[in-house]
Design a protein around this motif. Structure first.
Motif, PDB file in Angstrom:
ATOM      1  N   GLN A  39      -0.753   6.870 -12.460  1.00  0.00           N
ATOM      2  CA  GLN A  39      -1.233   6.518 -11.129  1.00  0.00           C
ATOM      3  C   GLN A  39      -1.057   5.035 -10.852  1.00  0.00           C
ATOM      4  O   GLN A  39      -1.400   4.191 -11.676  1.00  0.00           O
ATOM      5  N   VAL A  40      -0.530   4.733  -9.683  1.00  0.00           N
ATOM      6  CA  VAL A  40      -0.425   3.360  -9.194  1.00  0.00           C
ATOM      7  C   VAL A  40      -1.226   3.254  -7.911  1.00  0.00           C
ATOM      8  O   VAL A  40      -1.017   4.035  -6.979  1.00  0.00           O
ATOM      9  N   THR A  41      -2.143   2.302  -7.872  1.00  0.00           N
ATOM     10  CA  THR A  41      -2.956   2.078  -6.694  1.00  0.00           C
ATOM     11  C   THR A  41      -2.853   0.618  -6.282  1.00  0.00           C
ATOM     12  O   THR A  41      -3.170  -0.275  -7.065  1.00  0.00           O
ATOM     13  N   VAL A  42      -2.397   0.390  -5.062  1.00  0.00           N
ATOM     14  CA  VAL A  42      -2.228  -0.962  -4.538  1.00  0.00           C
ATOM     15  C   VAL A  42      -3.241  -1.187  -3.434  1.00  0.00           C
ATOM     16  O   VAL A  42      -3.325  -0.394  -2.487  1.00  0.00           O
ATOM     17  N   SER A  43      -4.018  -2.237  -3.539  1.00  0.00           N
ATOM     18  CA  SER A  43      -5.037  -2.544  -2.554  1.00  0.00           C
ATOM     19  C   SER A  43      -4.410  -3.035  -1.258  1.00  0.00           C
ATOM     20  O   SER A  43      -3.266  -3.498  -1.225  1.00  0.00           O
ATOM     21  N   SER A  44      -5.210  -2.956  -0.202  1.00  0.00           N
ATOM     22  CA  SER A  44      -4.804  -3.333   1.159  1.00  0.00           C
ATOM     23  C   SER A  44      -3.949  -2.259   1.803  1.00  0.00           C
ATOM     24  O   SER A  44      -4.396  -1.519   2.649  1.00  0.00           O
TER      25      SER A  44
ATOM     26  N   SER B 105       0.804  -1.215   0.000  1.00  0.00           N
ATOM     27  CA  SER B 105       0.000   0.000   0.000  1.00  0.00           C
ATOM     28  C   SER B 105       0.840   1.269   0.000  1.00  0.00           C
ATOM     29  O   SER B 105       0.393   2.315  -0.482  1.00  0.00           O
ATOM     30  N   GLU B 106       2.052   1.200   0.511  1.00  0.00           N
ATOM     31  CA  GLU B 106       2.927   2.368   0.528  1.00  0.00           C
ATOM     32  C   GLU B 106       3.403   2.760  -0.866  1.00  0.00           C
ATOM     33  O   GLU B 106       3.923   3.858  -1.052  1.00  0.00           O
ATOM     34  N   ASP B 107       3.230   1.867  -1.834  1.00  0.00           N
ATOM     35  CA  ASP B 107       3.610   2.164  -3.208  1.00  0.00           C
ATOM     36  C   ASP B 107       2.533   2.956  -3.942  1.00  0.00           C
ATOM     37  O   ASP B 107       2.757   3.388  -5.075  1.00  0.00           O
TER      38      ASP B 107
END
Length: 124
Positions: free
Chosen positions: A119-124, A87-89
């Motif tokens: 845009q980069v979106t990482v779940s959790s 998620s920090e990414d």
């Protein structure tokens, strides 16, 4: 002189991977360094990774060992392979290119260019 376009961002699950691409359109200019930066809302833009024309690489401590930067043979396209995402990414990732004006009859002049981001979106 240089136009940078980032691509490859999107949604990913934690632990997954993404590969970002920065494509440079260059006219009478030689790129000496290319870097990836990222910025999350409310946070300062930070360096993620960089690579010189000669292939020297640098990485932020937060991504060492799981993120890898590379250049194509023409040295006008930079990639960022991101593994073990967390998620920090999550952030907007920007491409930066630095070099100098070049070509026949051209006097070298330094330049610094930025793309619009992906845009980069990482779940959790």
């Amino acid at each position: 002189q240089v136009q940078l376009v980032e691509s490859g961002g999107g949604f990913a699950e934690a632990g997954g991977s993404l590969r970002l691409t920065c494509a440079a359109s260059v006219t009478d200019f030689t790129i000496d360094f290319m870097k990836w930066y990222r910025q999350a809302p409310g946070k300062q833009r930070e360096l993620v990774a960089g690579i010189s024309r000669g292939g020297d690489k640098t990485y932020a401590d937060a991504v060492k060992g799981r993120v890898f930067v590379s250049l194509d043979s023409a040295k006008t396209t930079m990639y960022l392979q991101m593994n073990s995402l967390n998620s920090e990414d999550t952030a907007t990732y920007y491409c930066n290119a630095r070099g100098a004006r070049s070509g026949p009859g051209r006097i070298p002049r330094p330049g610094d260019f930025w793309g619009q981001g992906t845009q980069v979106t990482v779940s959790s």
